[in-house]
Write a protein that holds these residues in place. Structure first.
Motif, PDB file in Angstrom:
ATOM      1  N   ARG A 239       9.620  15.943   6.339  1.00 52.89           N
ATOM      2  CA  ARG A 239       8.247  16.242   5.917  1.00 52.89           C
ATOM      3  C   ARG A 239       7.601  15.011   5.274  1.00 52.89           C
ATOM      4  NH1 ARG A 239       8.453  21.552   2.368  1.00 52.89           N
ATOM      5  NH2 ARG A 239       6.223  20.998   2.180  1.00 52.89           N
ATOM      6  N   ILE A 240       8.434  14.265   4.480  1.00 49.65           N
ATOM      7  CA  ILE A 240       7.901  13.050   3.849  1.00 49.65           C
ATOM      8  C   ILE A 240       7.502  12.034   4.905  1.00 49.65           C
ATOM      9  CG2 ILE A 240       8.553  11.047   2.451  1.00 49.65           C
ATOM     10  CD1 ILE A 240      10.213  12.970   0.726  1.00 49.65           C
ATOM     11  N   VAL A 241       8.368  11.851   5.911  1.00 44.21           N
ATOM     12  CA  VAL A 241       8.060  10.905   6.990  1.00 44.21           C
ATOM     13  C   VAL A 241       6.772  11.317   7.707  1.00 44.21           C
ATOM     14  CG1 VAL A 241       8.839  10.029   9.227  1.00 44.21           C
ATOM     15  CG2 VAL A 241      10.440  10.163   7.299  1.00 44.21           C
ATOM     16  N   ALA A 242       6.630  12.635   7.930  1.00 39.69           N
ATOM     17  CA  ALA A 242       5.414  13.123   8.601  1.00 39.69           C
ATOM     18  C   ALA A 242       4.177  12.837   7.764  1.00 39.69           C
ATOM     19  CB  ALA A 242       5.559  14.618   8.875  1.00 39.69           C
ATOM     20  N   LEU A 243       4.302  13.043   6.447  1.00 32.81           N
ATOM     21  CA  LEU A 243       3.168  12.773   5.562  1.00 32.81           C
ATOM     22  C   LEU A 243       2.849  11.286   5.517  1.00 32.81           C
ATOM     23  CD1 LEU A 243       3.996  15.226   2.628  1.00 32.81           C
ATOM     24  CD2 LEU A 243       2.031  15.379   4.183  1.00 32.81           C
ATOM     25  N   TRP A 244       3.947  10.447   5.534  1.00 36.27           N
ATOM     26  CA  TRP A 244       3.701   8.994   5.559  1.00 36.27           C
ATOM     27  C   TRP A 244       2.878   8.615   6.797  1.00 36.27           C
ATOM     28  CZ3 TRP A 244       9.351   7.211   4.222  1.00 36.27           C
ATOM     29  CH2 TRP A 244       9.524   7.193   2.821  1.00 36.27           C
ATOM     30  N   GLU A 245       3.261   9.237   7.905  1.00 40.06           N
ATOM     31  CA  GLU A 245       2.568   8.920   9.144  1.00 40.06           C
ATOM     32  C   GLU A 245       1.102   9.351   9.088  1.00 40.06           C
ATOM     33  OE1 GLU A 245       3.632   7.194  11.624  1.00 40.06           O
ATOM     34  OE2 GLU A 245       5.659   6.938  10.819  1.00 40.06           O
ATOM     35  N   ARG A 246       0.885  10.569   8.559  1.00 38.67           N
ATOM     36  CA  ARG A 246      -0.496  11.072   8.503  1.00 38.67           C
ATOM     37  C   ARG A 246      -1.339  10.270   7.531  1.00 38.67           C
ATOM     38  NH1 ARG A 246      -0.300  17.467   7.847  1.00 38.67           N
ATOM     39  NH2 ARG A 246      -2.584  17.124   7.929  1.00 38.67           N
ATOM     40  N   LEU A 247      -0.690   9.831   6.451  1.00 38.11           N
ATOM     41  CA  LEU A 247      -1.438   9.069   5.428  1.00 38.11           C
ATOM     42  C   LEU A 247      -1.431   7.574   5.719  1.00 38.11           C
ATOM     43  CD1 LEU A 247      -0.144  10.936   2.247  1.00 38.11           C
ATOM     44  CD2 LEU A 247      -2.414  11.127   3.270  1.00 38.11           C
ATOM     45  N   GLN A 248      -0.681   7.193   6.777  1.00 36.53           N
ATOM     46  CA  GLN A 248      -0.614   5.776   7.163  1.00 36.53           C
ATOM     47  C   GLN A 248      -0.150   4.890   5.991  1.00 36.53           C
ATOM     48  OE1 GLN A 248      -4.452   4.711   8.807  1.00 36.53           O
ATOM     49  NE2 GLN A 248      -4.202   6.045  10.595  1.00 36.53           N
ATOM     50  N   ILE A 249       0.968   5.332   5.373  1.00 35.65           N
ATOM     51  CA  ILE A 249       1.534   4.578   4.243  1.00 35.65           C
ATOM     52  C   ILE A 249       2.199   3.323   4.797  1.00 35.65           C
ATOM     53  CG2 ILE A 249       3.189   4.623   2.336  1.00 35.65           C
ATOM     54  CD1 ILE A 249       0.793   6.471   1.971  1.00 35.65           C
ATOM     55  N   PRO A 250       1.960   2.155   4.185  1.00 36.24           N
ATOM     56  CA  PRO A 250       2.577   0.908   4.655  1.00 36.24           C
ATOM     57  C   PRO A 250       4.110   0.978   4.582  1.00 36.24           C
ATOM     58  CG  PRO A 250       0.795   0.464   3.152  1.00 36.24           C
ATOM     59  CD  PRO A 250       1.008   1.924   3.062  1.00 36.24           C
ATOM     60  N   GLN A 251       4.775   0.200   5.449  1.00 37.15           N
ATOM     61  CA  GLN A 251       6.240   0.186   5.497  1.00 37.15           C
ATOM     62  C   GLN A 251       6.860  -0.256   4.208  1.00 37.15           C
ATOM     63  OE1 GLN A 251       7.965   1.401   8.039  1.00 37.15           O
ATOM     64  NE2 GLN A 251       9.894   1.056   6.959  1.00 37.15           N
ATOM     65  N   GLU A 252       6.238  -1.253   3.534  1.00 35.52           N
ATOM     66  CA  GLU A 252       6.788  -1.748   2.278  1.00 35.52           C
ATOM     67  C   GLU A 252       6.833  -0.647   1.227  1.00 35.52           C
ATOM     68  OE1 GLU A 252       4.289  -3.020   3.852  1.00 35.52           O
ATOM     69  OE2 GLU A 252       5.056  -4.908   4.689  1.00 35.52           O
ATOM     70  N   GLU A 253       5.785   0.153   1.176  1.00 36.52           N
ATOM     71  CA  GLU A 253       5.754   1.247   0.189  1.00 36.52           C
ATOM     72  C   GLU A 253       6.749   2.342   0.531  1.00 36.52           C
ATOM     73  OE1 GLU A 253       2.538   4.379  -1.735  1.00 36.52           O
ATOM     74  OE2 GLU A 253       1.795   2.650  -0.591  1.00 36.52           O
ATOM     75  N   ARG A 254       6.907   2.548   1.829  1.00 34.94           N
ATOM     76  CA  ARG A 254       7.885   3.554   2.249  1.00 34.94           C
ATOM     77  C   ARG A 254       9.293   3.156   1.825  1.00 34.94           C
ATOM     78  NH1 ARG A 254       6.313   5.313   8.482  1.00 34.94           N
ATOM     79  NH2 ARG A 254       4.062   5.561   8.159  1.00 34.94           N
ATOM     80  N   GLU A 255       9.622   1.874   2.032  1.00 31.39           N
ATOM     81  CA  GLU A 255      10.957   1.386   1.685  1.00 31.39           C
ATOM     82  C   GLU A 255      11.234   1.456   0.188  1.00 31.39           C
ATOM     83  OE1 GLU A 255      11.221  -2.465   3.313  1.00 31.39           O
ATOM     84  OE2 GLU A 255      11.390  -1.786   5.411  1.00 31.39           O
ATOM     85  N   SER A 256      10.234   1.133  -0.585  1.00 30.10           N
ATOM     86  CA  SER A 256      10.428   1.170  -2.054  1.00 30.10           C
ATOM     87  C   SER A 256      10.646   2.597  -2.557  1.00 30.10           C
ATOM     88  CB  SER A 256       9.245   0.518  -2.759  1.00 30.10           C
ATOM     89  OG  SER A 256       8.051   1.273  -2.494  1.00 30.10           O
ATOM     90  N   SER A 257       9.893   3.532  -1.998  1.00 27.84           N
ATOM     91  CA  SER A 257      10.052   4.932  -2.417  1.00 27.84           C
ATOM     92  C   SER A 257      11.303   5.568  -1.812  1.00 27.84           C
ATOM     93  CB  SER A 257       8.824   5.749  -2.038  1.00 27.84           C
ATOM     94  OG  SER A 257       8.668   5.747  -0.621  1.00 27.84           O
ATOM     95  N   ALA A 258      11.698   5.064  -0.648  1.00 26.88           N
ATOM     96  CA  ALA A 258      12.908   5.612  -0.018  1.00 26.88           C
ATOM     97  C   ALA A 258      14.141   5.309  -0.835  1.00 26.88           C
ATOM     98  CB  ALA A 258      13.057   5.063   1.409  1.00 26.88           C
TER      99      ALA A 258
END
Length: 258
Positions: A239-258
């Motif tokens: 669900r988080i990945v889906a939300l990242w995609e919908r919100l177009q979260i940058p990869q760097e931010e995804r990695e830090s939160s992951a």
């Protein structure tokens, strides 16, 4: 023996001849010589009678010992489940008494050894039954065990030892997995059984069949909870990945939160 008897008679005759010479030399009257000779005869007869009585007493003691040994042998043979002891009928009383007495001592030792082994097996059996929560081996403790009884008892104790080692190994293996799962799930033991499982004193844990089954059930429950948590986590990550995609979260931010 005839030669020795002849020598004894010769000694007696020489002694009597010397006594007569001494009495004659002293001048003892004939009447007193007869009295002294009769006294010597009575003394010798008394000594010989005493010696015969002593040997007769020895014979009676040997015969009594033979009778007692025979009686005790019959009892021991029945207790030890052995055949009757056959003695050589043509041997002397002395040899027969020695043979019977020796046989009694041998069987008494066998009886002691069997009882001592039975006691040792019972102690081992009791300890194993306390650990495994099983019933004691059925054996008549009021009689002397047969060799077959002892052999069956040995094999029974050996099988219990094997079972104990198997259950101990299973307990230790499952305990390690349970402790790791509890730490992973942040679970604190909340039942007496769970506390017994994770207790440091492994020797105190009862290795009964019910406890082993309960141990397996506890492990399965914890594994089920972990699997459920992993499934929930996987769903949330998706669900988080889906939300990242919908919100177009940058990869760097995804990695830090992951």
């Amino acid at each position: 023996s005839e030669v020795l008897a002849a020598e004894a008679v010769g000694c007696l005759n020489r002694a009597m001849a010397m006594l007569r010479d001494i009495w004659e030399e002293i001048g003892i009257p004939e009447e007193q010589r007869l009295e002294r000779t009769d006294a010597v005869r009575k003394h010798i007869k008394s000594l010989l009678d005493m010696m015969v009585a002593e040997e007769e007493s020895l014979k009676e003691r040997l015969l009594k010992s033979i009778a007692l040994c025979r009686k005790e042998l019959d009892t021991l043979c029945k207790e030890l489940q052995l055949g009757s002891f056959e003695t050589e009928e043509d041997c002397t009383i002395l040899q027969m008494e020695k043979n019977l007495r020796t046989r009694v001592e041998v069987l008494q030792k066998q009886k002691r050894d069997r009882k001592q082994e039975l006691k040792a097996l019972q102690e081992q059996d009791q300890d194993l039954c306390d650990i495994l929560c099983t019933a004691l081996f059925s054996i008549d403790t009021g009689s002397v065990p047969s060799l077959e009884d002892l052999d069956r008892y040995r094999r029974h104790v050996a099988s219990l030892n094997t079972l104990k080692e198997q259950r101990r190994e299973e307990f230790v293996t499952n305990k390690r997995q349970i402790i790791l799962l509890m730490e992973e799930l942040d679970h604190t033991p909340d039942t007496s059984f769970e506390r017994d499982v994770v207790c440091e004193d492994e020797e105190a844990f009862c290795l009964s069949k019910d406890n082993i089954v309960a141990l397996q059930n506890l492990l399965q429950q914890l594994e089920g909870r972990r699997a459920l948590n992993e499934a929930v986590c996987a769903e949330l990550r998706a669900r988080i990945v889906a939300l990242w995609e919908r919100l177009q979260i940058p990869q760097e931010e995804r990695e830090s939160s992951a």
